[in-house]
Scaffold this motif. Structure first.
Motif, short mmCIF file in Angstrom:
data_model
loop_
_atom_site.label_atom_id
_atom_site.label_comp_id
_atom_site.label_asym_id
_atom_site.label_seq_id
_atom_site.Cartn_x
_atom_site.Cartn_y
_atom_site.Cartn_z
N MET A 1 -128.63 -20.07 -34.95
CA MET A 1 -128.14 -21.43 -35.07
C MET A 1 -126.63 -21.40 -35.31
O MET A 1 -126.14 -20.59 -36.09
N ILE A 2 -125.93 -22.27 -34.62
CA ILE A 2 -124.49 -22.34 -34.75
C ILE A 2 -124.13 -23.66 -35.43
O ILE A 2 -124.60 -24.73 -35.03
N ILE A 3 -123.32 -23.57 -36.45
CA ILE A 3 -122.88 -24.75 -37.18
C ILE A 3 -121.55 -25.21 -36.60
O ILE A 3 -120.61 -24.41 -36.50
N LYS A 4 -121.49 -26.45 -36.21
CA LYS A 4 -120.24 -27.00 -35.68
C LYS A 4 -119.34 -27.39 -36.85
O LYS A 4 -119.77 -28.02 -37.79
N CYS A 5 -118.08 -26.97 -36.74
CA CYS A 5 -117.11 -27.22 -37.81
C CYS A 5 -115.74 -27.45 -37.18
O CYS A 5 -115.23 -26.56 -36.49
N LYS A 6 -115.14 -28.58 -37.43
CA LYS A 6 -113.84 -28.91 -36.84
C LYS A 6 -112.70 -28.08 -37.43
O LYS A 6 -111.62 -28.07 -36.88
N ASN A 15 -118.46 -15.64 -38.14
CA ASN A 15 -119.74 -15.26 -38.73
C ASN A 15 -119.55 -15.14 -40.24
O ASN A 15 -118.90 -14.22 -40.72
N LEU A 16 -120.13 -16.08 -40.97
CA LEU A 16 -120.05 -16.06 -42.42
C LEU A 16 -121.45 -15.85 -43.00
O LEU A 16 -122.30 -16.73 -42.88
N PHE A 17 -121.67 -14.68 -43.55
CA PHE A 17 -122.94 -14.33 -44.18
C PHE A 17 -124.12 -14.56 -43.24
O PHE A 17 -125.18 -15.03 -43.65
N GLY A 18 -123.92 -14.23 -41.96
CA GLY A 18 -125.00 -14.33 -40.98
C GLY A 18 -125.16 -15.70 -40.35
O GLY A 18 -126.06 -15.89 -39.54
N ARG A 37 -124.42 -11.22 -33.79
CA ARG A 37 -125.57 -10.56 -34.45
C ARG A 37 -125.25 -9.12 -34.83
O ARG A 37 -125.75 -8.61 -35.83
N ILE A 38 -124.41 -8.48 -34.04
CA ILE A 38 -123.95 -7.13 -34.41
C ILE A 38 -123.16 -7.23 -35.72
O ILE A 38 -123.34 -6.41 -36.63
N GLN A 43 -122.70 -6.65 -41.67
CA GLN A 43 -122.58 -7.31 -42.98
C GLN A 43 -123.76 -6.95 -43.88
O GLN A 43 -123.57 -6.66 -45.07
N ARG A 44 -124.95 -6.97 -43.34
CA ARG A 44 -126.15 -6.67 -44.14
C ARG A 44 -126.13 -5.24 -44.68
O ARG A 44 -126.47 -5.01 -45.83
N GLU A 45 -125.74 -4.29 -43.83
CA GLU A 45 -125.77 -2.91 -44.30
C GLU A 45 -124.70 -2.65 -45.37
O GLU A 45 -124.82 -1.71 -46.14
#
Length: 105
Positions: A1-6, A15-18, A37-38, A43-45
């Motif tokens: 899911m992509i969050i739209k932000c002006k 990519n902020l925290f996935g 996703r890469i 970030q997760r590792e």
């Protein structure tokens, strides 16, 4: 899911925290999603916060090295891994932990 932000500049996906943030989603395709996703895997590792610290430090080092912000960005090991493998939709399932280290030097 992509969050739209002006607040995000056009043509950039952050990519902020996935979670993926972009001003406009019309240009985002399966390859951009794979690239992001890469980054989520990276970030997760690193348990998220260290990822951002290493990212910033490496960008600063690359900025001194290349004296160009875009070139510095393109040579960050996290970005190199994501750009080189972003078009390989089979990369993530086979990706080994800390694969970004191969792109550090």
């Amino acid at each position: 899911m992509i969050i739209k932000c002006k607040l995000i500049p056009k043509g950039i996906c952050v990519n902020l925290f996935g979670t993926f943030w972009a001003r406009d989603t019309s240009w985002i395709d399966k390859y951009v999603i794979n690239h992001e996703r890469i980054h989520t895997a990276q970030q997760r590792e690193l348990l998220f916060i260290p990822f951002y610290i290493i990212y910033l430090i490496e960008w600063l080092i690359r900025l001194i090295q290349y004296r160009n912000g875009h070139e510095a960005y393109m040579n960050i090991s996290f970005e190199r891994e994501a750009y080189i493998n972003g078009h390989n939709l089979n990369y993530l399932p086979k990706r080994k932990l800390f694969s970004w280290l191969k792109y550090l030097f």
